[in-house]
Design a protein around this motif. Sequence first.
Motif, PDB file in Angstrom:
ATOM      1  N   TYR A   1       0.831  -1.199   0.000  1.00 33.68           N
ATOM      2  CA  TYR A   1       0.000   0.000   0.000  1.00 33.68           C
ATOM      3  C   TYR A   1       0.869   1.253   0.000  1.00 33.68           C
ATOM      4  CZ  TYR A   1      -3.352  -3.445   1.726  1.00 33.68           C
ATOM      5  OH  TYR A   1      -4.131  -4.559   1.878  1.00 33.68           O
ATOM      6  N   LEU A   2       0.287   2.327  -0.506  1.00 29.65           N
ATOM      7  CA  LEU A   2       0.895   3.639  -0.373  1.00 29.65           C
ATOM      8  C   LEU A   2      -0.202   4.598   0.067  1.00 29.65           C
ATOM      9  CD1 LEU A   2       3.563   5.224  -0.732  1.00 29.65           C
ATOM     10  CD2 LEU A   2       2.683   5.940  -2.967  1.00 29.65           C
ATOM     11  N   GLN A   3      -0.178   4.947   1.340  1.00 31.75           N
ATOM     12  CA  GLN A   3      -1.124   5.924   1.868  1.00 31.75           C
ATOM     13  C   GLN A   3      -0.563   7.304   1.613  1.00 31.75           C
ATOM     14  OE1 GLN A   3      -4.215   5.502   3.429  1.00 31.75           O
ATOM     15  NE2 GLN A   3      -4.308   7.739   3.255  1.00 31.75           N
ATOM     16  N   MET A   4      -1.321   8.118   0.902  1.00 27.37           N
ATOM     17  CA  MET A   4      -0.863   9.449   0.515  1.00 27.37           C
ATOM     18  C   MET A   4      -1.781  10.489   1.143  1.00 27.37           C
ATOM     19  SD  MET A   4       0.084   8.737  -3.486  1.00 27.37           S
ATOM     20  CE  MET A   4      -1.626   8.548  -3.976  1.00 27.37           C
ATOM     21  N   ASN A   5      -1.234  11.280   2.034  1.00 27.57           N
ATOM     22  CA  ASN A   5      -1.988  12.333   2.709  1.00 27.57           C
ATOM     23  C   ASN A   5      -1.459  13.705   2.311  1.00 27.57           C
ATOM     24  OD1 ASN A   5      -3.427  10.327   4.137  1.00 27.57           O
ATOM     25  ND2 ASN A   5      -1.918  10.340   5.796  1.00 27.57           N
ATOM     26  N   ASN A   6      -2.274  14.719   2.550  1.00 24.77           N
ATOM     27  CA  ASN A   6      -1.882  16.100   2.234  1.00 24.77           C
ATOM     28  C   ASN A   6      -1.311  16.188   0.816  1.00 24.77           C
ATOM     29  OD1 ASN A   6      -1.427  18.833   2.591  1.00 24.77           O
ATOM     30  ND2 ASN A   6       0.545  18.525   3.635  1.00 24.77           N
ATOM     31  N   LEU A   7      -2.050  15.660  -0.118  1.00 23.80           N
ATOM     32  CA  LEU A   7      -1.576  15.628  -1.499  1.00 23.80           C
ATOM     33  C   LEU A   7      -1.444  17.024  -2.074  1.00 23.80           C
ATOM     34  CD1 LEU A   7      -3.550  12.500  -2.633  1.00 23.80           C
ATOM     35  CD2 LEU A   7      -1.089  12.812  -2.939  1.00 23.80           C
ATOM     36  N   LYS A   8      -0.465  17.173  -2.948  1.00 18.44           N
ATOM     37  CA  LYS A   8      -0.169  18.446  -3.595  1.00 18.44           C
ATOM     38  C   LYS A   8      -0.265  18.275  -5.103  1.00 18.44           C
ATOM     39  CE  LYS A   8       3.120  19.510   0.107  1.00 18.44           C
ATOM     40  NZ  LYS A   8       4.515  19.888   0.438  1.00 18.44           N
ATOM     41  N   PRO A   9      -0.515  19.357  -5.826  1.00 18.17           N
ATOM     42  CA  PRO A   9      -0.591  19.244  -7.296  1.00 18.17           C
ATOM     43  C   PRO A   9       0.668  18.624  -7.903  1.00 18.17           C
ATOM     44  CG  PRO A   9      -1.496  21.336  -6.598  1.00 18.17           C
ATOM     45  CD  PRO A   9      -0.925  20.701  -5.367  1.00 18.17           C
ATOM     46  N   GLU A  10       1.809  18.848  -7.300  1.00 19.51           N
ATOM     47  CA  GLU A  10       3.054  18.274  -7.828  1.00 19.51           C
ATOM     48  C   GLU A  10       3.155  16.769  -7.611  1.00 19.51           C
ATOM     49  OE1 GLU A  10       2.730  20.868  -5.734  1.00 19.51           O
ATOM     50  OE2 GLU A  10       4.350  20.894  -4.223  1.00 19.51           O
ATOM     51  N   ASP A  11       2.205  16.176  -6.887  1.00 22.18           N
ATOM     52  CA  ASP A  11       2.157  14.725  -6.746  1.00 22.18           C
ATOM     53  C   ASP A  11       1.434  14.073  -7.921  1.00 22.18           C
ATOM     54  OD1 ASP A  11       1.543  15.231  -3.249  1.00 22.18           O
ATOM     55  OD2 ASP A  11       3.442  14.619  -4.172  1.00 22.18           O
ATOM     56  N   THR A  12       0.867  14.858  -8.793  1.00 18.80           N
ATOM     57  CA  THR A  12       0.150  14.330  -9.955  1.00 18.80           C
ATOM     58  C   THR A  12       1.093  13.531 -10.847  1.00 18.80           C
ATOM     59  OG1 THR A  12      -1.505  16.100  -9.957  1.00 18.80           O
ATOM     60  CG2 THR A  12      -1.101  14.957 -12.048  1.00 18.80           C
ATOM     61  N   ALA A  13       0.726  12.289 -11.115  1.00 18.83           N
ATOM     62  CA  ALA A  13       1.576  11.405 -11.906  1.00 18.83           C
ATOM     63  C   ALA A  13       0.871  10.063 -12.058  1.00 18.83           C
ATOM     64  CB  ALA A  13       2.934  11.194 -11.226  1.00 18.83           C
ATOM     65  N   VAL A  14       1.442   9.233 -12.913  1.00 13.72           N
ATOM     66  CA  VAL A  14       1.074   7.813 -12.926  1.00 13.72           C
ATOM     67  C   VAL A  14       1.976   7.128 -11.904  1.00 13.72           C
ATOM     68  CG1 VAL A  14       0.945   5.701 -14.271  1.00 13.72           C
ATOM     69  CG2 VAL A  14       0.383   7.900 -15.336  1.00 13.72           C
ATOM     70  N   TYR A  15       1.360   6.389 -11.021  1.00 15.29           N
ATOM     71  CA  TYR A  15       2.097   5.704  -9.958  1.00 15.29           C
ATOM     72  C   TYR A  15       2.210   4.220 -10.301  1.00 15.29           C
ATOM     73  CZ  TYR A  15       2.123   9.755  -6.915  1.00 15.29           C
ATOM     74  OH  TYR A  15       2.362  11.005  -6.386  1.00 15.29           O
ATOM     75  N   TYR A  16       3.441   3.709 -10.180  1.00  9.77           N
ATOM     76  CA  TYR A  16       3.733   2.318 -10.497  1.00  9.77           C
ATOM     77  C   TYR A  16       4.262   1.600  -9.260  1.00  9.77           C
ATOM     78  CZ  TYR A  16       3.793   4.031 -15.333  1.00  9.77           C
ATOM     79  OH  TYR A  16       3.467   4.603 -16.535  1.00  9.77           O
ATOM     80  N   CYS A  17       3.803   0.385  -9.070  1.00  4.84           N
ATOM     81  CA  CYS A  17       4.472  -0.435  -8.064  1.00  4.84           C
ATOM     82  C   CYS A  17       5.440  -1.363  -8.783  1.00  4.84           C
ATOM     83  CB  CYS A  17       3.482  -1.226  -7.219  1.00  4.84           C
ATOM     84  SG  CYS A  17       2.602  -2.544  -8.066  1.00  4.84           S
ATOM     85  N   ALA A  18       6.457  -1.771  -8.051  1.00  7.86           N
ATOM     86  CA  ALA A  18       7.499  -2.605  -8.624  1.00  7.86           C
ATOM     87  C   ALA A  18       8.001  -3.597  -7.589  1.00  7.86           C
ATOM     88  CB  ALA A  18       8.649  -1.731  -9.112  1.00  7.86           C
ATOM     89  N   GLY A  19       8.441  -4.736  -8.070  1.00  7.00           N
ATOM     90  CA  GLY A  19       8.983  -5.766  -7.201  1.00  7.00           C
ATOM     91  C   GLY A  19      10.424  -6.070  -7.539  1.00  7.00           C
ATOM     92  N   ASP A  20      11.227  -6.231  -6.515  1.00  6.71           N
ATOM     93  CA  ASP A  20      12.630  -6.579  -6.706  1.00  6.71           C
ATOM     94  C   ASP A  20      12.865  -7.954  -6.104  1.00  6.71           C
ATOM     95  OD1 ASP A  20      15.787  -5.270  -5.396  1.00  6.71           O
ATOM     96  OD2 ASP A  20      15.349  -6.874  -6.813  1.00  6.71           O
ATOM     97  N   THR A  21      12.947  -8.963  -6.956  1.00  4.71           N
ATOM     98  CA  THR A  21      13.086 -10.339  -6.471  1.00  4.71           C
ATOM     99  C   THR A  21      14.535 -10.796  -6.420  1.00  4.71           C
ATOM    100  OG1 THR A  21      12.869 -11.301  -8.670  1.00  4.71           O
ATOM    101  CG2 THR A  21      10.831 -10.923  -7.448  1.00  4.71           C
ATOM    102  N   VAL A  22      15.466  -9.885  -6.749  1.00  3.69           N
ATOM    103  CA  VAL A  22      16.865 -10.290  -6.892  1.00  3.69           C
ATOM    104  C   VAL A  22      17.787  -9.644  -5.858  1.00  3.69           C
ATOM    105  CG1 VAL A  22      18.840 -10.332  -8.453  1.00  3.69           C
ATOM    106  CG2 VAL A  22      16.533 -10.677  -9.355  1.00  3.69           C
ATOM    107  N   SER A  23      17.621  -8.344  -5.655  1.00  2.00           N
ATOM    108  CA  SER A  23      18.608  -7.592  -4.875  1.00  2.00           C
ATOM    109  C   SER A  23      18.401  -7.743  -3.380  1.00  2.00           C
ATOM    110  CB  SER A  23      18.526  -6.105  -5.236  1.00  2.00           C
ATOM    111  OG  SER A  23      18.657  -5.910  -6.616  1.00  2.00           O
ATOM    112  N   SER A  24      19.467  -7.504  -2.642  1.00  2.00           N
ATOM    113  CA  SER A  24      19.370  -7.367  -1.194  1.00  2.00           C
ATOM    114  C   SER A  24      18.877  -5.965  -0.859  1.00  2.00           C
ATOM    115  CB  SER A  24      20.745  -7.602  -0.557  1.00  2.00           C
ATOM    116  OG  SER A  24      21.210  -8.902  -0.845  1.00  2.00           O
TER     117      SER A  24
END
Length: 127
Positions: free
Chosen positions: A80-103
């Motif tokens: 999850y990503l809880q986003m509070n007090n949002l600002k116009p500069e937060d406008t974007a497409v948000y992507y989640c990503a998984g890292d199955t390799v790195s420490s």
Amino acid sequence: QVQLVESGGGLVQAGGSLRLSCAASGRTFSSYAMGWFRQAPGKAREFVSAINWSGGSTYYRDSVKGRFTISRDNAKNTVYLQMNNLKPEDTAVYYCAGDTVSSWSPRLRMASEYDYWGQGTQVTVSS
């Protein structure tokens, strides 16, 4: 293989809140780190936050510290990503990503460290 599906984006006024979810399937979710990135029109994709496999360690970009909170529920295979007090500069497409390799390390702030990506969810903050 890992499949990631984001949800929870939308249109919100400045000062409002949204909670993004990213549901994972495939490889054992509790075995790898997860991250959130965003990309605004005409700009490069940028790191937002990351969380380690257990949820015990996190990173945030400076501009969202104190406003955004990343968390995960390994029983539900969801981050999850809880986003509070949002600002116009937060406008974007948000992507989640998984890292199955790195420490777990500060390199998790880099998009190149992640090997699986969701399709993105639009967040629009009006002024």
